[in-house]
Motif scaffolding. Structure first.
Motif, PDB file in Angstrom:
ATOM      1  N   GLN A 123      13.938  -5.478   4.995  1.00 13.67           N
ATOM      2  CA  GLN A 123      15.157  -6.004   5.599  1.00 13.67           C
ATOM      3  C   GLN A 123      15.704  -5.038   6.649  1.00 13.67           C
ATOM      4  N   GLU A 124      15.225  -3.810   6.600  1.00 18.12           N
ATOM      5  CA  GLU A 124      15.675  -2.800   7.559  1.00 18.12           C
ATOM      6  C   GLU A 124      14.457  -2.236   8.282  1.00 18.12           C
ATOM      7  N   LYS A 125      14.523  -2.127   9.596  1.00 16.68           N
ATOM      8  CA  LYS A 125      13.391  -1.601  10.357  1.00 16.68           C
ATOM      9  C   LYS A 125      13.096  -0.154  10.004  1.00 16.68           C
ATOM     10  N   LEU A 126      14.164   0.616   9.788  1.00 17.91           N
ATOM     11  CA  LEU A 126      14.004   2.044   9.479  1.00 17.91           C
ATOM     12  C   LEU A 126      13.238   2.223   8.173  1.00 17.91           C
ATOM     13  N   TRP A 127      13.608   1.426   7.156  1.00 16.65           N
ATOM     14  CA  TRP A 127      12.906   1.522   5.849  1.00 16.65           C
ATOM     15  C   TRP A 127      11.455   1.077   5.993  1.00 16.65           C
ATOM     16  N   TYR A 128      11.238   0.036   6.785  1.00 14.78           N
ATOM     17  CA  TYR A 128       9.867  -0.466   7.018  1.00 14.78           C
ATOM     18  C   TYR A 128       9.000   0.625   7.642  1.00 14.78           C
ATOM     19  N   LEU A 129       9.533   1.267   8.706  1.00 16.40           N
ATOM     20  CA  LEU A 129       8.773   2.320   9.387  1.00 16.40           C
ATOM     21  C   LEU A 129       8.548   3.524   8.482  1.00 16.40           C
ATOM     22  N   ASP A 130       9.572   3.856   7.708  1.00 18.01           N
ATOM     23  CA  ASP A 130       9.480   5.004   6.793  1.00 18.01           C
ATOM     24  C   ASP A 130       8.350   4.799   5.775  1.00 18.01           C
ATOM     25  N   GLN A 131       8.295   3.613   5.185  1.00 14.66           N
ATOM     26  CA  GLN A 131       7.259   3.337   4.179  1.00 14.66           C
ATOM     27  C   GLN A 131       5.867   3.303   4.814  1.00 14.66           C
ATOM     28  N   MET A 132       5.753   2.700   5.979  1.00 15.29           N
ATOM     29  CA  MET A 132       4.460   2.619   6.651  1.00 15.29           C
ATOM     30  C   MET A 132       3.947   4.007   7.033  1.00 15.29           C
ATOM     31  N   PHE A 133       4.859   4.890   7.504  1.00 12.20           N
ATOM     32  CA  PHE A 133       4.445   6.256   7.851  1.00 12.20           C
ATOM     33  C   PHE A 133       3.983   7.022   6.610  1.00 12.20           C
ATOM     34  N   LYS A 134       4.675   6.794   5.505  1.00 11.86           N
ATOM     35  CA  LYS A 134       4.276   7.452   4.254  1.00 11.86           C
ATOM     36  C   LYS A 134       2.869   7.023   3.837  1.00 11.86           C
ATOM     37  N   VAL A 135       2.626   5.718   3.908  1.00 16.08           N
ATOM     38  CA  VAL A 135       1.301   5.186   3.537  1.00 16.08           C
ATOM     39  C   VAL A 135       0.239   5.745   4.473  1.00 16.08           C
ATOM     40  N   LEU A 136       0.534   5.769   5.786  1.00 15.52           N
ATOM     41  CA  LEU A 136      -0.436   6.270   6.772  1.00 15.52           C
ATOM     42  C   LEU A 136      -0.748   7.746   6.561  1.00 15.52           C
ATOM     43  N   SER A 137       0.281   8.491   6.199  1.00  9.69           N
ATOM     44  CA  SER A 137       0.065   9.935   5.994  1.00  9.69           C
ATOM     45  C   SER A 137      -0.747  10.219   4.733  1.00  9.69           C
ATOM     46  N   LEU A 138      -0.637   9.328   3.747  1.00  9.29           N
ATOM     47  CA  LEU A 138      -1.365   9.557   2.483  1.00  9.29           C
ATOM     48  C   LEU A 138      -2.803   9.059   2.550  1.00  9.29           C
ATOM     49  N   VAL A 139      -2.986   7.838   3.087  1.00  9.50           N
ATOM     50  CA  VAL A 139      -4.336   7.256   3.110  1.00  9.50           C
ATOM     51  C   VAL A 139      -4.549   6.501   4.420  1.00  9.50           C
ATOM     52  N   SER A 140      -4.618   7.209   5.514  1.00  7.56           N
ATOM     53  CA  SER A 140      -4.741   6.553   6.814  1.00  7.56           C
ATOM     54  C   SER A 140      -6.036   5.753   6.946  1.00  7.56           C
TER      55      SER A 140
END
Length: 454
Positions: A433-450
């Protein structure tokens, strides 16, 4: 295979011990086959034995017919063709004595099936044996009919089976009920002939008759809508009584399994209740009390009790049960998730996936336990639990659930990371529902298992 061989060997030994035979020939053949070191040697032994049996058939050697049939059954179980011995089955069945009939019927059930035309030749012998004065010969005929009955045989012999269902002998009545299941399966139009008989059998006390009658009622419900309506009106009260009696019965060694009285009857009755209660509010209301009793009385520390509880949960979720009863059923599945047995946890997860469409809120209460299953060592449990978590996600719990899954992503099994990553990305895209939260979660996933993100 050794067990099957031993059964045939012992059985044939009993049969073969007669005035005409020493009873050793089958054993000699089995020893010769077991001594073979190659497939070619085995085939040679079988060819030789088949040639001898053919010669005996051609010479009409009656005194060794039963022994040859035992050998043919063993050869058939090894996978070799034995069609040339089919008529010998019919000759043994037509004999007067019980021993010959016994091995003849066993051969009939093993060597023939309902698609073979030669089977029609045995209909008359079956009819005579179903009217025999010896209850054991009647039992043989019922067993054979229940195993290989064709549609034509069902129509011809249905009146005999109906008559035997009224027999005073417990074993005959039980076998007749089981035979009726096959008849109804083959000719659904005959279902109406067995409705009243099946209903009356539910008043019996003997567990063997009861479980056969319940199975017959189940088959009748599947084959005919008229039978389903008839049994809803006439059988629900009887089923509730049976379940109450067997649930409250004292210890009986004959039916006891790990301290549980006849779990097989429990489960069959619960399955039939589910069919009768589905879509029928009145029947379901009548069942509610006994289902609650079964669900609360059985402890989940025994396999037999777990089987009953699982079937009870399925029945509660399948009928028009009260909301309180459904919550009780889902709580039982929640307890299953804490069990050490992986099989029990897996079936609980499967059932919860179906239950979520009925009562999402009750399943949500077990969210923490389900999340723990995502971290399980067993791959199949992990995958099923992840699918269930995905179904549990909504706008109110998306953030804590996503955090749990992302935190686990770093330490997850490498083979599981791809599925886990895909589910996290799907959740974030679907519920963000929030762009900031969406980007935050996606960056976390990318940093862990790109490498796992497509």
């Amino acid at each position: 295979m050794d067990t099957v061989e031993k059964i045939v060997e012992d059985f044939a030994s009993d049969i073969a011990m007669g005035p005409f035979s020493s009873g050793t020939r089958l054993r000699d053949m089995i020893r010769a086959i077991r001594a073979c070191k190659t497939a070619a040697e085995e085939r040679a032994v079988v060819r030789r034995e088949c040639a001898e049996i053919r010669a005996a058939i051609g010479e009409n050697q009656q005194e060794i017919r039963h022994r040859n049939m035992a050998k043919l059954m063993f050869i058939h179980m090894l996978g070799y063709p034995t069609h040339f011995g089919q008529m010998e089955c019919l000759k043994l069945i037509a004999a007067a004595g019980y021993p010959e009939k016994r091995i003849g019927y066993l051969g009939l059930m093993l060597l023939l099936d309902e698609r073979q035309e030669v089977l029609m030749l045995v209909t008359n012998s079956l009819k005579q044996d179903l009217n025999h004065s010896n209850q054991f010969i009647v039992g043989l005929a019922l067993c054979a009919l229940g195993n290989i009955c064709s549609a034509e045989m069902a129509r011809d012999l249905s009146p005999e089976v109906e008559r035997l269902m009224r027999s005073r002998d417990v074993n005959t009545k039980k076998k007749a009920a089981l035979c009726a299941i096959r008849i109804v399966r083959k000719v659904p139009d005959l279902a109406e002939n067995f409705m009243g008989l099946a209903s009356s059998l539910l008043k019996e006390k003997h567990h063997g008759i009861l479980i056969s009658a319940v199975q017959l009622c189940t088959e009748l419900c599947k084959s005919s809508k008229d039978a389903l309506e008839y049994l809803r009106k006439n059988c629900v009260e009887g089923l509730v009584r049976i379940l109450r009696d067997v649930s409250n019965s004292s210890y009986a060694p004959e039916y006891d399994v790990a301290g549980i009285s006849d779990p097989f009857l429990h489960i069959r009755v619960l399955k039939l209740m589910r069919i009768l209660g589905q879509g029928d509010a009145d029947c379901s209301e009548y069942m509610n009390d006994i289902l609650a009793q079964v669900a609360t009385k059985n402890e989940s520390n025994k396999n037999a009790a777990n089987a009953i509880l699982y079937e009870c949960v399925q029945t509660i979720m399948g009928i028009e049960a009260t909301s309180g009863l459904r919550v009780l059923a889902i709580n039982i599945l929640g307890r299953f998730l804490s069990n050490r047995d992986n099989n029990i946890r897996y079936v609980a997860l499967n059932m919860l996936m179906r239950a979520i469409t009925v009562d999402t809120q009750a399943v949500q209460r077990h969210r923490t336990t389900i999340l723990e299953c995502v971290k399980d060592a067993d791959a199949s449990i992990r995958k099923r639990a992840l699918e269930l978590v995905f179904l549990l996600v909504n706008d109110t719990n998306v953030k804590p659930l996503t955090k749990e899954l992302v935190d686990y992503l770093d330490s997850a099994d490498p083979d599981f990371k791809e599925d886990l990553t895909a589910k996290i990305c799907s959740i974030v895209e679907k519920f963000s529902q929030e762009k900031l939260w969406y980007l935050d979660q996606m960056f976390k996933v990318l940093s862990l298992v790109s490498t796992k993100v497509q």
